[in-house]
Design a protein around this motif. Structure first.
Motif, short mmCIF file in Angstrom:
data_model
loop_
_atom_site.label_atom_id
_atom_site.label_comp_id
_atom_site.label_asym_id
_atom_site.label_seq_id
_atom_site.Cartn_x
_atom_site.Cartn_y
_atom_site.Cartn_z
N PHE A 29 0.83 -1.21 0.00
CA PHE A 29 0.00 0.00 0.00
C PHE A 29 0.87 1.25 0.00
N THR A 30 2.04 1.18 0.63
CA THR A 30 2.97 2.31 0.63
C THR A 30 4.33 1.81 0.15
N GLU A 31 5.10 2.70 -0.45
CA GLU A 31 6.41 2.32 -0.99
C GLU A 31 7.52 2.40 0.05
N ARG A 32 7.18 2.94 1.23
CA ARG A 32 8.13 2.95 2.34
C ARG A 32 7.31 2.88 3.63
N LEU A 33 8.00 2.57 4.72
CA LEU A 33 7.33 2.47 6.01
C LEU A 33 7.03 3.88 6.53
N LEU A 34 5.75 4.21 6.60
CA LEU A 34 5.33 5.49 7.14
C LEU A 34 5.20 5.37 8.66
N THR A 35 5.32 6.49 9.33
CA THR A 35 5.07 6.53 10.76
C THR A 35 3.67 7.11 10.97
N PRO A 36 3.11 6.93 12.15
CA PRO A 36 1.80 7.53 12.42
C PRO A 36 1.80 9.05 12.21
N TYR A 37 2.95 9.67 12.39
CA TYR A 37 3.04 11.13 12.24
C TYR A 37 2.99 11.57 10.78
N GLU A 38 3.02 10.61 9.88
CA GLU A 38 2.91 10.88 8.44
C GLU A 38 1.56 10.42 7.89
N GLN A 39 0.59 10.23 8.76
CA GLN A 39 -0.69 9.66 8.35
C GLN A 39 -1.38 10.42 7.22
N GLU A 40 -1.21 11.71 7.16
CA GLU A 40 -1.85 12.51 6.11
C GLU A 40 -1.34 12.14 4.71
N GLU A 41 -0.14 11.54 4.64
CA GLU A 41 0.40 11.12 3.34
C GLU A 41 -0.44 10.03 2.69
N LEU A 42 -1.25 9.35 3.47
CA LEU A 42 -2.11 8.32 2.90
C LEU A 42 -3.12 8.90 1.91
N LEU A 43 -3.57 10.12 2.16
CA LEU A 43 -4.56 10.73 1.28
C LEU A 43 -4.08 10.81 -0.17
N ALA A 44 -2.81 11.13 -0.37
CA ALA A 44 -2.25 11.20 -1.72
C ALA A 44 -2.22 9.82 -2.39
N ARG A 45 -2.29 8.78 -1.58
CA ARG A 45 -2.29 7.40 -2.09
C ARG A 45 -3.72 6.87 -2.22
N GLY A 46 -4.71 7.73 -2.00
CA GLY A 46 -6.10 7.32 -2.12
C GLY A 46 -6.64 6.56 -0.93
N CYS A 47 -5.98 6.69 0.22
CA CYS A 47 -6.39 5.95 1.42
C CYS A 47 -6.67 6.92 2.56
#
Length: 167
Positions: free
Chosen positions: A45-63
């Protein structure tokens, strides 16, 4: 705890309820030991391990991310059937409003209780909710010893591949 949500997402991930830790830091799946973020990465689902503090980056991935029950707790087993039922009604309204393609519920017990589906199993569900297809995945909490990280990765990957092949 604010949702990470926008109209027309591919996937809206839905936790059971926030941990007290997540509520304090105001980021989803933030409790140390939670395996949500590693499962997203391991499943593609992501190309790298995100942290909870980067949760808003999911929106750009459609999640996006929401919860069945808004109240934070130390453990989901303190939630009442009434809280699940009310949370289910609110979740269905949210899905109708934001119209994600898929709702991924992270916890079979939460799905069964909130929507009176006592025989439901993991995987795709036969009926949509609020217009979204529903897929139930295991709860990624570190407290859920039934699933190892590799099991979560496999199940999240199967969901991702099904959702991608679906358009």
């Amino acid at each position: 705890m604010p949702d990470v949500i926008a109209p027309g997402l591919k996937v809206l991930f839905c936790g059971i309820n926030p941990s007290v830790y997540s509520a304090v830091v105001r980021h989803h799946f933030a409790r140390p030991g939670n395996r949500f973020w590693p499962a997203l990465y391991a499943s593609g689902f992501t190309e790298r391990l995100l942290t909870p503090y980067e949760q808003e980056e999911l929106l750009a991935r459609g999640c996006g991310i929401t919860n069945v029950v808004e109240r934070a707790s130390v453990s989901a087993d303190t939630l009442t059937a009434a809280e699940y039922a009310e949370g289910g009604r609110q979740l269905e309204a949210k899905v109708r409003r934001y119209q994600p393609r898929y709702l991924a519920v992270l916890g079979i017990g939460a799905w069964r209780t909130a929507f009176q589906k006592p025989r439901a199993v993991l995987g795709p569900q036969p009926e949509p909710l609020g217009g979204a297809r529903v897929w139930v995945l295991p709860n990624p909490s570190g407290l859920n010893a039934h699933y190892r990280p590799e099991d979560l990765a496999r199940l999240f990957r199967a969901f991702r591949l099904a959702a991608e092949s679906d358009g």
